[in-house]
Design a protein around this motif. Structure first.
Motif, mmCIF file in Angstrom:
data_model
loop_
_atom_site.group_PDB
_atom_site.id
_atom_site.type_symbol
_atom_site.label_atom_id
_atom_site.label_comp_id
_atom_site.label_asym_id
_atom_site.label_seq_id
_atom_site.Cartn_x
_atom_site.Cartn_y
_atom_site.Cartn_z
ATOM 1 N N LEU A 74 0.752 -1.185 -0.144
ATOM 2 C CA LEU A 74 -0.035 -0.015 0.122
ATOM 3 C C LEU A 74 0.862 1.303 -0.296
ATOM 4 C CD1 LEU A 74 -2.882 -1.048 2.470
ATOM 5 C CD2 LEU A 74 -2.946 -1.025 -0.026
ATOM 6 N N ASN A 75 2.100 1.288 0.505
ATOM 7 C CA ASN A 75 2.939 2.363 0.697
ATOM 8 C C ASN A 75 4.012 2.210 -0.265
ATOM 9 O OD1 ASN A 75 1.380 3.599 2.787
ATOM 10 N ND2 ASN A 75 2.593 1.904 4.243
ATOM 11 N N ALA A 76 4.035 1.208 -1.300
ATOM 12 C CA ALA A 76 5.293 1.098 -2.059
ATOM 13 C C ALA A 76 4.786 1.760 -3.616
ATOM 14 C CB ALA A 76 5.452 -0.426 -2.525
ATOM 15 N N PRO A 77 5.751 2.065 -4.470
ATOM 16 C CA PRO A 77 5.487 2.781 -5.661
ATOM 17 C C PRO A 77 4.626 1.919 -6.608
ATOM 18 C CG PRO A 77 7.865 2.930 -5.162
ATOM 19 C CD PRO A 77 7.167 2.093 -3.754
ATOM 20 N N ARG A 78 3.868 2.530 -7.435
ATOM 21 C CA ARG A 78 2.743 1.788 -7.923
ATOM 22 C C ARG A 78 3.590 0.631 -8.923
ATOM 23 N NH1 ARG A 78 0.665 1.937 -13.086
ATOM 24 N NH2 ARG A 78 1.520 3.845 -13.646
ATOM 25 N N LYS A 79 4.626 0.962 -9.496
ATOM 26 C CA LYS A 79 5.241 -0.047 -10.271
ATOM 27 C C LYS A 79 6.175 -1.057 -9.730
ATOM 28 C CE LYS A 79 4.943 2.995 -14.529
ATOM 29 N NZ LYS A 79 5.487 3.622 -15.783
ATOM 30 N N GLN A 80 6.207 -0.905 -8.172
ATOM 31 C CA GLN A 80 7.120 -1.833 -7.683
ATOM 32 C C GLN A 80 6.448 -2.558 -6.573
ATOM 33 O OE1 GLN A 80 10.554 1.482 -7.701
ATOM 34 N NE2 GLN A 80 11.301 -0.264 -6.806
ATOM 35 N N ARG A 81 5.339 -2.934 -6.913
ATOM 36 C CA ARG A 81 4.338 -3.850 -5.855
ATOM 37 C C ARG A 81 4.385 -5.227 -6.549
ATOM 38 N NH1 ARG A 81 -0.722 0.526 -5.737
ATOM 39 N NH2 ARG A 81 0.344 2.166 -4.650
ATOM 40 N N HIS A 82 4.026 -6.088 -5.423
ATOM 41 C CA HIS A 82 4.292 -7.451 -5.679
ATOM 42 C C HIS A 82 3.400 -8.106 -6.766
ATOM 43 C CE1 HIS A 82 6.547 -7.086 -1.801
ATOM 44 N NE2 HIS A 82 6.927 -8.417 -2.167
ATOM 45 N N THR A 83 3.839 -8.806 -7.507
ATOM 46 C CA THR A 83 2.625 -9.609 -8.325
ATOM 47 C C THR A 83 2.667 -11.059 -7.565
ATOM 48 O OG1 THR A 83 4.647 -10.689 -9.623
ATOM 49 C CG2 THR A 83 3.753 -8.506 -10.302
ATOM 50 N N VAL A 84 1.425 -11.475 -8.298
ATOM 51 C CA VAL A 84 1.249 -13.121 -7.596
ATOM 52 C C VAL A 84 2.679 -13.773 -7.915
ATOM 53 C CG1 VAL A 84 -0.037 -14.978 -7.484
ATOM 54 C CG2 VAL A 84 -1.277 -12.804 -7.869
ATOM 55 N N THR A 85 3.131 -13.802 -8.873
ATOM 56 C CA THR A 85 4.293 -14.519 -9.091
ATOM 57 C C THR A 85 5.406 -14.385 -7.906
ATOM 58 O OG1 THR A 85 3.992 -14.719 -11.579
ATOM 59 C CG2 THR A 85 6.038 -15.192 -10.642
ATOM 60 N N ARG A 86 5.624 -13.104 -7.843
ATOM 61 C CA ARG A 86 6.586 -12.584 -6.766
ATOM 62 C C ARG A 86 6.375 -13.090 -5.518
ATOM 63 N NH1 ARG A 86 11.401 -12.553 -5.283
ATOM 64 N NH2 ARG A 86 12.182 -10.789 -3.881
ATOM 65 N N ILE A 87 5.148 -12.955 -5.026
ATOM 66 C CA ILE A 87 4.586 -13.285 -3.970
ATOM 67 C C ILE A 87 4.957 -15.093 -3.644
ATOM 68 C CG2 ILE A 87 2.818 -13.885 -2.481
ATOM 69 C CD1 ILE A 87 1.293 -11.337 -3.438
ATOM 70 N N VAL A 88 4.700 -15.897 -4.538
ATOM 71 C CA VAL A 88 5.014 -17.156 -4.795
ATOM 72 C C VAL A 88 6.248 -17.572 -4.475
ATOM 73 C CG1 VAL A 88 4.766 -19.219 -5.859
ATOM 74 C CG2 VAL A 88 2.836 -17.667 -5.829
ATOM 75 N N ASP A 89 7.254 -16.725 -5.228
ATOM 76 C CA ASP A 89 8.554 -16.939 -4.958
ATOM 77 C C ASP A 89 9.099 -16.688 -3.410
ATOM 78 O OD1 ASP A 89 8.778 -17.581 -7.677
ATOM 79 O OD2 ASP A 89 9.271 -15.600 -8.520
ATOM 80 N N VAL A 214 5.387 17.024 -12.003
ATOM 81 C CA VAL A 214 4.571 16.501 -10.945
ATOM 82 C C VAL A 214 5.519 16.330 -10.005
ATOM 83 C CG1 VAL A 214 2.990 14.609 -10.461
ATOM 84 C CG2 VAL A 214 3.114 15.419 -12.692
ATOM 85 N N ILE A 215 4.880 16.725 -8.845
ATOM 86 C CA ILE A 215 5.710 16.955 -7.555
ATOM 87 C C ILE A 215 5.098 15.722 -6.779
ATOM 88 C CG2 ILE A 215 6.109 17.964 -5.395
ATOM 89 C CD1 ILE A 215 5.900 20.483 -6.873
ATOM 90 N N GLY A 216 5.985 14.434 -6.722
ATOM 91 C CA GLY A 216 5.572 13.379 -5.807
ATOM 92 C C GLY A 216 4.145 12.568 -6.134
ATOM 93 N N PHE A 217 3.684 12.382 -5.155
ATOM 94 C CA PHE A 217 2.207 11.877 -5.430
ATOM 95 C C PHE A 217 1.328 12.585 -4.923
ATOM 96 C CE2 PHE A 217 5.326 8.313 -4.844
ATOM 97 C CZ PHE A 217 4.705 7.281 -5.742
ATOM 98 N N SER A 218 1.585 13.893 -4.890
ATOM 99 C CA SER A 218 0.542 14.743 -4.511
ATOM 100 C C SER A 218 -0.147 15.624 -5.623
ATOM 101 C CB SER A 218 1.254 16.121 -3.658
ATOM 102 O OG SER A 218 2.133 16.699 -4.357
ATOM 103 N N ARG A 219 -0.949 16.400 -5.710
ATOM 104 C CA ARG A 219 -1.706 17.261 -6.776
ATOM 105 C C ARG A 219 -1.006 18.506 -6.824
ATOM 106 N NH1 ARG A 219 -6.397 15.095 -8.496
ATOM 107 N NH2 ARG A 219 -7.450 13.793 -6.753
ATOM 108 N N GLN A 220 0.139 18.777 -6.410
ATOM 109 C CA GLN A 220 1.024 20.114 -6.596
ATOM 110 C C GLN A 220 1.953 19.678 -7.926
ATOM 111 O OE1 GLN A 220 3.617 20.903 -3.354
ATOM 112 N NE2 GLN A 220 1.909 21.176 -1.886
ATOM 113 N N ARG A 221 1.777 20.781 -8.668
ATOM 114 C CA ARG A 221 2.460 20.783 -10.004
ATOM 115 C C ARG A 221 3.389 21.935 -10.397
ATOM 116 N NH1 ARG A 221 0.189 16.709 -9.042
ATOM 117 N NH2 ARG A 221 -1.206 15.474 -10.366
ATOM 118 N N VAL A 222 4.405 21.944 -10.844
ATOM 119 C CA VAL A 222 5.137 22.940 -11.450
ATOM 120 C C VAL A 222 4.507 23.332 -13.025
ATOM 121 C CG1 VAL A 222 7.546 23.811 -12.086
ATOM 122 C CG2 VAL A 222 7.203 22.300 -10.332
#
Length: 534
Positions: A74-89, A214-222
């Motif tokens: 839940l606190n990890a970057p969206r593209k670095q979360r566990h897949t089912v394959t990684r959980i099984v490993d 895009v600044i982080g995961f917030s709605r702030q923008r440059v």
């Protein structure tokens, strides 16, 4: 036996009991036991059968570990979360799991992942919450790609869409690119059609035309500098959606509008000669959409928009330059480079710096304050758009460069250099030689600068038919065509009774007033013949 069948069985048992049948007779008739008869007589609705106890699973010992992994995601970057394959490993290497199959783990993760999200206060995924939009306050903006046949070639263009959230009124604009120029032009066009600016927020995704970072995961923008100035000019309150598919759901109205517009108005693929013609079609489609009803609404789009038109903020009096000014230098090929593409300018400007106003679908070139060239913007990268007229002075000095010139080939494809030009050129070269014939053609091409194209073509055809292979003859016939309104567009026009080339003296005499004086007489001079000579 299904539940419906059991209801019918209970109804039959109760009916037989009311008819006076005994319990044993009912049991024999329906083939049921004593408990079933007693249950039917007690209640007309069958009781729910008790669920079987959950059987133990080999995965039970590893479920706490899986839950911990899903919570950490839940606190990890969206593209670095566990897949089912990684959980099984990880379960196999770190927890010694060796007798649980992949489908069992996958089924548990599919059920448990949304539950953990809710337990941790992240909300239920995939839930769409209905929204209420106030009139004249909210709008959504997005770009989409469309395919059109531009001058016979399938081309990808960009479609700008601004949609009012309350009424569903949408304004569209097609352009060659989806850059900042198209972004600004789309807004200006939409505000002019709407008659004002939304009084509340306008929702955007993170387009490069507006957002630099895009600044982080917030709605702030440059934001980009030109976008900040544009927002300030029109008093726009921008709301930026979250990146990715999650943000698309935050402006689902305009996302669906672009798809609806493509399916309903751009199928089959439209065939146009220019982007200007395409935008005229799009404007007519927008007017037709005003009569439609969205879903089960009681009012049409136009009726709903009339309710919010008066609530829009007024447009500013001053105009905002949506185009981008650049200052390229003319190279030795009489071309300037703008956004990786090359465009021709008059050859007399070689080596000089020009001012170019780059718009979404065209560009104009200035020498100081003087307009010297205008081009339709190229849709590809690394292309070139050359105007044959820009090289005519150079061809006078180098006539041998004309036959293989790129500008000539592009003029043929565009239809400005016609078969009539080629026929007259071939005849002139045959009569005067290649060099002199080509120079004569260049003089004919110079006529296009001050004479309408169709009149020059009429002059070429008339001169070719009469065998007058000089630029002066073409100029004379073109002037005649302009005065009489003649429009000859074929290379070999049908023969006529009147000569194609007339005498200049005869033409002038026909415009003189009628002479009413008596014819001259030599009677007075005849008296001299009677005198005798001495």
């Amino acid at each position: 036996m299904t539940r419906n069948s059991r209801v019918e069985l209970y109804a039959a048992i109760r009916r037989d009991a009311r008819a006076g049948l005994s319990g044993r007779e009912i049991q024999r008739k329906h083939g049921v036991g004593w408990r079933t008869v007693q249950s039917a007589l007690t209640s007309a609705w069958p009781q729910q059968r008790a669920a079987y106890p959950t059987r133990a699973s080999k995965l039970d010992g590893f479920k706490p570990a899986i839950d911990d992994i899903l919570r950490s995601d839940l606190n990890a970057p969206r593209k670095q979360r566990h897949t089912v394959t990684r959980i099984v490993d990880r379960l196999r290497t770190e927890f010694g799991m060796d007798d649980v199959s992949y489908p069992v783990v996958r089924a548990y993760v599919a059920t448990r992942r949304p539950e953990i999200s809710i337990e941790c206060g992240r909300g239920a995924p995939g839930v769409f919450v209905p929204q209420t939009h106030l009139p004249g306050r909210e709008a959504e903006v997005d770009f989409g790609e469309i395919g059109v046949r531009l001058r016979g070639q399938l081309t990808t263009c960009h479609l700008f869409s601004l949609r009012m959230s309350y009424s569903g009124k949408a304004v569209h604009r097609a352009s060659a690119t989806g850059g900042q120029e198209a972004f600004f032009e789309g807004h200006v066009h939409a505000f002019q059609i709407l008659g004002g600016v939304p009084a509340g927020k306008i929702r955007y995704d993170n387009l490069k035309a507006a957002v630099a970072q895009v600044i982080g995961f917030s709605r702030q923008r440059v934001e980009t500098d030109r976008w900040v100035a544009f927002r300030s000019h029109f008093d726009i309150d921008a709301f930026y959606c979250q990146p990715g598919i999650t943000g698309a759901h935050e402006k689902g109205g305009v996302e669906g509008d672009i798809g609806r517009f493509r399916r309903n108005h751009l199928v089959p693929v439209p065939e146009v000669e220019s982007l200007h013609e395409l935008n005229e079609l799009i404007d007519s489609y927008d007017q037709a959409d005003d009569r439609r009803r969205i879903g089960h609404r009681a009012h049409t789009v136009a009726e709903s928009f009339n309710a919010e038109r008066q609530l829009l903020k007024p447009l500013p009096v001053e105009t905002f330059e949506t185009g981008l000014w650049v200052t390229p230098r003319v190279d030795r090929y009489s071309q300037i480079t703008v956004r990786t593409n090359r465009y021709s300018v008059p050859s007399r400007l070689i080596g000089r710096q020009t001012r170019v106003l780059l718009n979404a679908s065209d560009l104009t070139v200035y020498d100081g304050r003087t307009l010297v060239a205008s081009h339709e913007r190229l849709l590809t990268k690394g292309g070139s758009r050359l105007d044959l007229d820009h090289y005519l002075e150079a061809f006078v000095r180098k006539p041998g460069a004309l036959p293989g010139a790129t500008a000539l080939e592009q003029a043929r494809r565009a239809g400005t250099f016609t078969a009539a030009h080629d026929a007259w050129w071939a005849a002139a070269c045959k009569a005067h030689g290649d060099t002199d014939g080509t120079r004569a053609l260049i003089e004919v091409l110079l006529l296009h600068r001050h004479t309408d194209h169709r009149h020059v073509i009429a002059g070429i055809n008339a001169a070719l038919q009469a065998g007058a292979l000089t630029a002066d003859a073409v100029a004379l016939e073109a002037r005649k065509a302009a005065e009489t309104g003649t429009d000859i567009t074929t290379a070999n026009p049908p023969p006529t009774d009147t000569p194609a080339v007339s005498s200049l003296t005869q033409r002038r005499l026909t415009h003189l007033p009628i002479d009413t004086r008596p014819p001259p007489s030599v009677t007075a001079y005849d008296q001299l013949l009677r005198r005798s000579t001495q």
